[in-house]
Every structure is written in C-alpha cells, then in structure tokens.
Design a protein around this motif. Sequence first.
Motif, short mmCIF file in Angstrom:
data_model
loop_
_atom_site.label_atom_id
_atom_site.label_comp_id
_atom_site.label_asym_id
_atom_site.label_seq_id
_atom_site.Cartn_x
_atom_site.Cartn_y
_atom_site.Cartn_z
N ILE A 104 37.53 32.83 44.90
CA ILE A 104 36.25 32.41 44.91
C ILE A 104 36.31 30.56 45.48
N LEU A 105 37.73 29.36 45.63
CA LEU A 105 37.56 28.54 46.87
C LEU A 105 38.13 29.09 47.81
N LEU A 106 39.07 30.28 48.42
CA LEU A 106 38.32 30.98 49.83
C LEU A 106 37.01 31.42 50.32
N MET A 107 35.93 31.37 49.60
CA MET A 107 34.89 31.32 50.22
C MET A 107 34.24 31.11 50.50
N ALA A 108 35.22 29.59 49.78
CA ALA A 108 34.58 28.31 51.91
C ALA A 108 34.61 28.91 53.03
N ILE A 109 35.76 29.76 53.23
CA ILE A 109 36.31 30.22 54.29
C ILE A 109 35.98 31.69 54.81
N LEU A 110 34.80 31.74 54.11
CA LEU A 110 34.56 33.61 54.27
C LEU A 110 35.45 34.57 53.45
N ILE A 111 36.99 34.32 53.56
CA ILE A 111 37.79 35.47 53.75
C ILE A 111 37.62 35.97 52.61
N GLY A 112 37.33 34.98 51.33
CA GLY A 112 37.45 35.25 49.64
C GLY A 112 36.01 36.08 49.02
N TYR A 113 35.18 35.79 50.00
CA TYR A 113 34.42 37.52 49.86
C TYR A 113 35.29 38.32 49.86
N VAL A 114 35.89 38.56 50.94
CA VAL A 114 36.19 40.26 50.86
C VAL A 114 37.10 40.58 50.17
N THR A 115 38.22 39.87 50.32
CA THR A 115 39.41 39.19 49.01
C THR A 115 39.29 39.98 47.41
N TYR A 116 38.07 38.81 47.13
CA TYR A 116 37.27 38.81 45.66
C TYR A 116 36.91 40.32 45.88
N PHE A 117 36.20 40.69 46.44
CA PHE A 117 35.86 42.23 45.69
C PHE A 117 37.15 43.60 45.98
N ILE A 118 37.86 43.28 46.88
CA ILE A 118 38.79 43.98 46.15
C ILE A 118 39.54 43.78 45.34
N PHE A 119 39.83 42.00 45.00
CA PHE A 119 40.72 42.75 44.11
C PHE A 119 39.60 42.96 42.70
N TRP A 120 37.93 43.00 42.69
CA TRP A 120 37.13 43.24 41.53
C TRP A 120 37.20 44.48 41.32
N VAL A 121 37.22 45.19 42.33
CA VAL A 121 37.40 46.54 42.58
C VAL A 121 38.69 47.24 41.89
N TYR A 122 39.80 46.59 41.80
CA TYR A 122 41.01 46.94 41.53
C TYR A 122 40.89 46.62 40.39
N ALA A 123 41.21 45.48 39.43
CA ALA A 123 41.35 45.48 38.77
C ALA A 123 39.94 46.68 37.85
N ILE A 124 39.08 46.70 38.18
CA ILE A 124 37.37 47.11 36.78
C ILE A 124 38.89 48.81 37.48
N TYR A 125 39.08 49.37 38.17
CA TYR A 125 40.10 51.15 38.77
C TYR A 125 41.15 50.34 37.78
N ASP A 126 42.03 50.19 37.96
CA ASP A 126 42.88 49.59 36.87
C ASP A 126 42.96 49.60 35.16
N ALA A 127 42.23 49.13 34.91
CA ALA A 127 41.39 48.94 33.75
C ALA A 127 41.41 50.30 33.29
N TYR A 128 40.33 50.90 33.69
CA TYR A 128 39.91 52.00 33.35
C TYR A 128 40.61 53.02 33.29
N ARG A 129 41.71 53.03 34.23
CA ARG A 129 42.99 54.45 34.30
C ARG A 129 44.23 54.17 33.55
N ARG A 130 44.65 52.44 33.67
CA ARG A 130 45.33 52.17 32.29
C ARG A 130 44.87 52.67 30.61
N ALA A 131 44.18 52.34 30.65
CA ALA A 131 43.29 53.06 29.05
C ALA A 131 43.24 54.57 29.04
N ASP A 132 42.62 54.54 29.57
CA ASP A 132 42.67 56.49 30.07
C ASP A 132 44.28 56.97 29.68
N LYS A 133 44.60 56.37 30.35
CA LYS A 133 46.49 56.69 30.35
C LYS A 133 47.29 56.33 28.83
#
Length: 80
Positions: free
Chosen positions: A42-71
């Motif tokens: 969120i802090l990195l959004m001030a220099i724009l790269i945060g928009y990319v990294t936030y989205f990547i980690f957001w998608v990862y967190a959703i996928y990882d949470a689902y996969r781990r519960a299923d496993k």
Amino acid sequence: MNMMKSPGLAAVLSFLIPGLGQIYNGQIFKGLIIIAIQAVNILLMAILIGYVTYFIFWVYAIYDAYRRADKDNKRAGARR
C-alpha cells in the motif's frame, strides 16, 4: 482433532483481507506476514509499483488459503 475448514470461506477471507484466510487455516505467522507485505505494498502505491505487487500478493493469498484448506481437509479425511 482437526476441524474441517471451508476452502471457500478461506478464499473469501483472503479476498477481503489478504492473509486472513491463512489465519483461518491456522497459519498465523504466514497470515501476519502477508498482511505486513500488503501494508508495505500500500505504501509502494505512491510510486506505482505497489499496484502491481499488491494485486500479485492478493491473488496469491486467495489461492493459497483455498489450496491449504482443501489440502488439510483431504489429509484429515484420509486419516479417518
């Protein structure tokens, strides 16, 4: 005794707050790390790269949470 976790709920929790699904799954430290990474992103959004990294980690967190519960559910089911 391990309780069954809902993969869908874990994914929704991480959708709402990245890392919350991991905490729901019992991965407290991992969830807190993801929350901290997203705070930095969120802090990195001030220099724009945060928009990319936030989205990547957001998608990862959703996928990882689902996969781990299923496993974990499949592992718990195999022990019965």
